[in-house]
Design a protein around this motif. Structure first.
Motif, short mmCIF file in Angstrom:
data_model
loop_
_atom_site.label_atom_id
_atom_site.label_comp_id
_atom_site.label_asym_id
_atom_site.label_seq_id
_atom_site.Cartn_x
_atom_site.Cartn_y
_atom_site.Cartn_z
N LEU A 196 0.83 -1.22 0.00
CA LEU A 196 0.00 0.00 0.00
C LEU A 196 0.86 1.26 0.00
CD1 LEU A 196 -2.79 -0.97 2.57
CD2 LEU A 196 -3.05 -0.73 0.10
N LEU A 197 1.92 1.25 0.82
CA LEU A 197 2.79 2.42 0.89
C LEU A 197 3.54 2.62 -0.42
CD1 LEU A 197 4.20 2.07 4.52
CD2 LEU A 197 2.43 3.64 3.69
N MET A 198 3.87 1.53 -1.09
CA MET A 198 4.52 1.64 -2.40
C MET A 198 3.59 2.30 -3.41
SD MET A 198 6.48 -2.06 -2.65
CE MET A 198 6.92 -1.81 -4.37
N ILE A 199 2.30 1.95 -3.32
CA ILE A 199 1.31 2.55 -4.23
C ILE A 199 1.27 4.06 -4.04
CG2 ILE A 199 -1.16 2.70 -4.71
CD1 ILE A 199 -1.33 -0.29 -4.06
N TYR A 200 1.45 4.49 -2.77
CA TYR A 200 1.41 5.92 -2.47
C TYR A 200 2.81 6.52 -2.41
CZ TYR A 200 -3.44 4.97 -1.30
OH TYR A 200 -4.76 4.59 -1.36
N ASP A 201 3.80 5.82 -3.00
CA ASP A 201 5.19 6.31 -3.09
C ASP A 201 5.78 6.62 -1.71
OD1 ASP A 201 5.24 6.18 -5.89
OD2 ASP A 201 4.28 8.13 -6.07
N PHE A 202 5.33 5.89 -0.69
CA PHE A 202 5.82 6.07 0.68
C PHE A 202 5.65 7.52 1.16
CE2 PHE A 202 7.99 2.28 -0.79
CZ PHE A 202 7.77 1.41 0.26
N ASN A 203 4.66 8.18 0.63
CA ASN A 203 4.38 9.57 1.00
C ASN A 203 2.97 9.61 1.57
OD1 ASN A 203 4.00 12.29 1.28
ND2 ASN A 203 4.57 12.82 -0.83
N LEU A 204 2.86 9.77 2.88
CA LEU A 204 1.55 9.76 3.53
C LEU A 204 0.66 10.92 3.08
CD1 LEU A 204 2.49 8.73 7.19
CD2 LEU A 204 1.66 7.29 5.32
N ALA A 205 1.30 11.94 2.52
CA ALA A 205 0.50 13.07 2.02
C ALA A 205 -0.39 12.63 0.87
CB ALA A 205 1.42 14.19 1.56
N ASN A 206 0.02 11.58 0.16
CA ASN A 206 -0.78 11.08 -0.96
C ASN A 206 -2.03 10.34 -0.51
OD1 ASN A 206 1.02 12.10 -2.86
ND2 ASN A 206 2.26 10.24 -2.84
N ILE A 207 -2.09 10.05 0.79
CA ILE A 207 -3.26 9.36 1.33
C ILE A 207 -4.31 10.38 1.77
CG2 ILE A 207 -4.06 7.78 3.14
CD1 ILE A 207 -1.27 6.57 3.16
N GLY A 208 -3.84 11.57 2.11
CA GLY A 208 -4.73 12.59 2.65
C GLY A 208 -5.51 13.35 1.58
#
Length: 202
Positions: A130-142
């Motif tokens: 999951l984190l790879m999908i979001y490029d290990f950037n939690l900002a991409n989840i928000g």
């Protein structure tokens, strides 16, 4: 009646089920999510016993149940994949043990330990994906709406509540996989500790 409980210690689980029986509630089903389903009846003094097994085939599961039935134990609940198997003695309120040796009683904790660690590995692997999908950037989840935090008044709240469900959908799998990884690690470690203590006390 349905109650939510989670146990890593089978002795504590057995004590809980025995107390419920003394209050007139008897185990009917145990779901994978920790819910115990009870049927109400006349209170009894019972002695539940719990084993922890997973079976490759239905035939193996049926042989397992038959072995305990022949030894004087009634299979109360458990399925091929449910892990926990619940037994009561056929001869009423006998407080005998389903395990012939301390090693076999301790072995169920090792089974639980291996299952917990396997689930821990799966949860953490899923989290990494999951984190790879979001490029290990939690900002991409928000919140991804450009300029959202600069908006004011009605426009801000419209944009905020419009995107909120999508944020929750993105965040929920990440949070749940992390929490499940932590829970399984704790359960696995507790099961391993109980196993070690039982083997030391032998």
């Amino acid at each position: 009646m349905r109650k939510f409980k989670v146990f890593a210690d089978f002795n504590e689980e057995e004590t809980y089920l025995n107390e419920m029986a003394r209050n007139g509630y008897f185990l009917k089903k145990h779901s994978a999510f920790g819910f115990y389903h009870f049927a109400e009846n006349i209170p009894e003094e019972l002695h539940y016993h719990v084993d922890c097994r997973k079976f490759k085939t239905q035939a193996d599961f049926e042989d397992y149940k038959a072995l305990f039935e022949d030894a004087g134990w009634r299979h109360v609940y458990g399925t091929k994949n449910s892990l926990n198997q619940y037994f009561l003695p056929k001869d009423g309120n006998s407080d005998g043990n389903i395990f012939s040796t301390k090693d076999s009683a301790a072995l169920r904790y090792m089974h639980l330990n291996k299952i917990c660690y396997a689930n821990f590995s799966f949860a953490i692997s899923y989290l990494i994906v999951l984190l790879m999908i979001y490029d290990f950037n939690l900002a991409n989840i928000g919140f991804l709406t450009q300029g959202l935090w600069k908006m004011t008044g009605k426009l801000f709240w419209l944009a905020f509540f419009f995107e909120l469900p999508f944020v929750l959908l993105r965040a929920a799998p990440v949070v749940l996989s992390l929490l499940m990884g932590i829970v399984y690690a704790v359960w696995g470690n507790k099961a391993k500790k109980i196993y070690s203590n039982m083997m030391v006390d032998e």
